[in-house]
Write an enzyme that holds these catalytic residues in place. Structure first.
Site, PDB file in Angstrom:
ATOM      1  N   GLU A 218     -25.049   0.230  -0.467  1.00 24.69           N
ATOM      2  CA  GLU A 218     -24.555  -0.238  -1.772  1.00 24.69           C
ATOM      3  C   GLU A 218     -23.024  -0.213  -1.815  1.00 24.69           C
ATOM      4  O   GLU A 218     -22.404   0.799  -1.478  1.00 24.69           O
ATOM      5  CB  GLU A 218     -25.149   0.673  -2.858  1.00 24.69           C
ATOM      6  CG  GLU A 218     -24.767   0.288  -4.278  1.00 24.69           C
ATOM      7  CD  GLU A 218     -25.530   1.124  -5.318  1.00 24.69           C
ATOM      8  OE1 GLU A 218     -26.683   1.519  -5.050  1.00 24.69           O
ATOM      9  OE2 GLU A 218     -24.967   1.378  -6.398  1.00 24.69           O
ATOM     10  N   ASP A 241     -22.616  -3.665  -6.333  1.00 28.69           N
ATOM     11  CA  ASP A 241     -22.633  -2.999  -7.638  1.00 28.69           C
ATOM     12  C   ASP A 241     -21.337  -3.359  -8.378  1.00 28.69           C
ATOM     13  O   ASP A 241     -21.278  -4.363  -9.091  1.00 28.69           O
ATOM     14  CB  ASP A 241     -22.802  -1.480  -7.444  1.00 28.69           C
ATOM     15  CG  ASP A 241     -22.809  -0.694  -8.746  1.00 28.69           C
ATOM     16  OD1 ASP A 241     -22.599  -1.278  -9.808  1.00 28.69           O
ATOM     17  OD2 ASP A 241     -23.013   0.543  -8.711  1.00 28.69           O
TER      18      ASP A 241
END
Ligand code: 0XW
Ligand code: MG
Length: 367
Positions: A218, A241
């Site tokens: 991520e 993100d």
């Protein structure tokens, strides 16, 4: 049903345990902003926005309140019927600042839900489940200790863990990922979150040194362009993100094929209504994603859970709420709770949270 009054409140949410540590920043207390929208027929709707400090993404608490001050006077007298018309009115008052508009979007949906006698999940297209999985976020810490907490959280029922890395040497990051994997194995899905902190080189090396461990990677690097260069050079799936700053960033990432999934933040994307668009784009391309926010109390938590309930379960990477790191709740009768790693979807009309009267003190602004 017209808007008669808007009150703005703030509350400090200290981090349980002292510090929440990420690559980019350590935070100790978060400054949440609440909007209370009161209508001429006596209904009250609540919205919230709570950046996790001023460094995590281009948002900050005083910025939210300054944006609310631009927007709020133009909303007085507006009919709560068309959420799209209200969004247009907000855009006519202020360009951008979706994270502030998000608080109003949540409050408008809360009012509309109460008026129609349906939970917000119904207004978002309808729930597919009455409880949703949560995930636990392991802050940057020593490998052994992180692995011990990981094992405890899996025992507590969490189906997914997020392991935060970066801001220190590569060796410790690699050791942390290995130790967590040894401790939990396939009992939980794992995301490794760099929170924008790794160089391209460090991301490639970490990927190689953890080759056989199944995790999604991520937001390893700072910009969408840096992350794009990882395509074909790393083997782990890449999730974005922080770079999903608005709907267009999501559309771009999907069309360029540089993201295999997303960690979404409701307020960053501009609210629940805007989230339904990116939710549906992800559905078209079978892309998994979470339904989170950066921080916030029970209003934000409820918003994330309503949204998560409308996502196809096989692609839902869970809802992250700050409950594990916050003392107490806004509404003692209807708290948003993680139980056995899952969260029940509020069934009351609207957002399902009525903050205890007076709990936020005097409003910091009234329009
Ligand atoms: C784990 N979160 C959802 C909470 C913090 O805001 C950081 C964030 C993330 O995934 O980066
Ligand atoms: Mg993240």
């Amino acid at each position: 049903m017209r808007i008669d009054r808007i009150n703005v409140y703030t509350i400090q949410l200290p981090v349980k345990g002292g510090t929440y540590r990420m690559a980019s920043d350590d935070v100790g207390a978060l400054d949440s902003t609440l909007v209370q929208v009161v209508t001429n027929d006596g209904l009250t709707g609540w919205g919230e926005t709570c950046p996790i400090g001023p460094v995590y993404q281009p948002h900050h608490a005083l910025g939210a309140r300054a944006a609310i001050a631009e927007i709020a006077p133009g909303l007085i007298g507006s009919e709560i019927a068309s959420i799209r018309l209200l969004a247009k009115r907000m855009d006519e008052r202020l360009n951008g600042h979706g994270y502030a508009k998000a608080a109003f979007d949540i409050a408008f949906l809360d009012l509309l839900g109460q008026r129609l006698g349906v939970p917000v999940s119904t207004l978002l297209g309808g729930a597919l489940a009455d409880r949703v999985p949560a995930y636990y976020s392991l802050i940057v810490g020593p490998p052994e200790e992180t692995a011990r907490i990981a094992a405890d959280k899996v025992k507590a029922g969490y189906p997914r863990l997020q392991v935060k890395i970066s801001g220190r040497n590569l060796e410790e990051d690699v050791a942390t990922v290995h130790k967590v994997w040894e401790a939990v194995g396939y009992k939980a899905r794992i995301a490794v979150d760099g929170n924008r902190g790794l160089t391209i080189a460090a991301a490639i090396l970490l990927d190689r040194l953890c080759q056989a461990i199944p995790f999604v990677f991520e937001q390893p690097c700072n910009t969408i362009d840096e992350v794009a260069t990882l395509k074909g050079r790393v083997t782990h799936p890449i999730y974005l993100d922080e770079n999903t700053e608005d709907q267009n960033a999501v559309l771009r990432a999907i069309s360029l094929g540089i993201a295999d999934g997303f960690g979404f933040k409701v307020t960053r994307l501009g609210g629940l209504t805007k989230m339904t668009t990116v939710r549906d784009l992800c559905a078209i391309r079978s892309l998994p994603h979470s339904c989170d926010d950066a921080w916030g109390g029970d209003i934000i938590a409820a918003a994330c859970v309503h949204l998560a309930s409308t996502v196809e379960p096989r692609r839902l990477e869970g809802a992250w709420i700050a409950q594990e790191y916050i003392e107490g709740h806004f509404d003692a009768k209807n708290p948003i709770l993680i139980e056995n790693g899952h969260i029940a979807v509020p069934q009351l009309p609207g957002i399902g949270i009525k903050p205890e009267p007076g709990m936020f003190g005097e409003p910091v602004a009234t329009y």
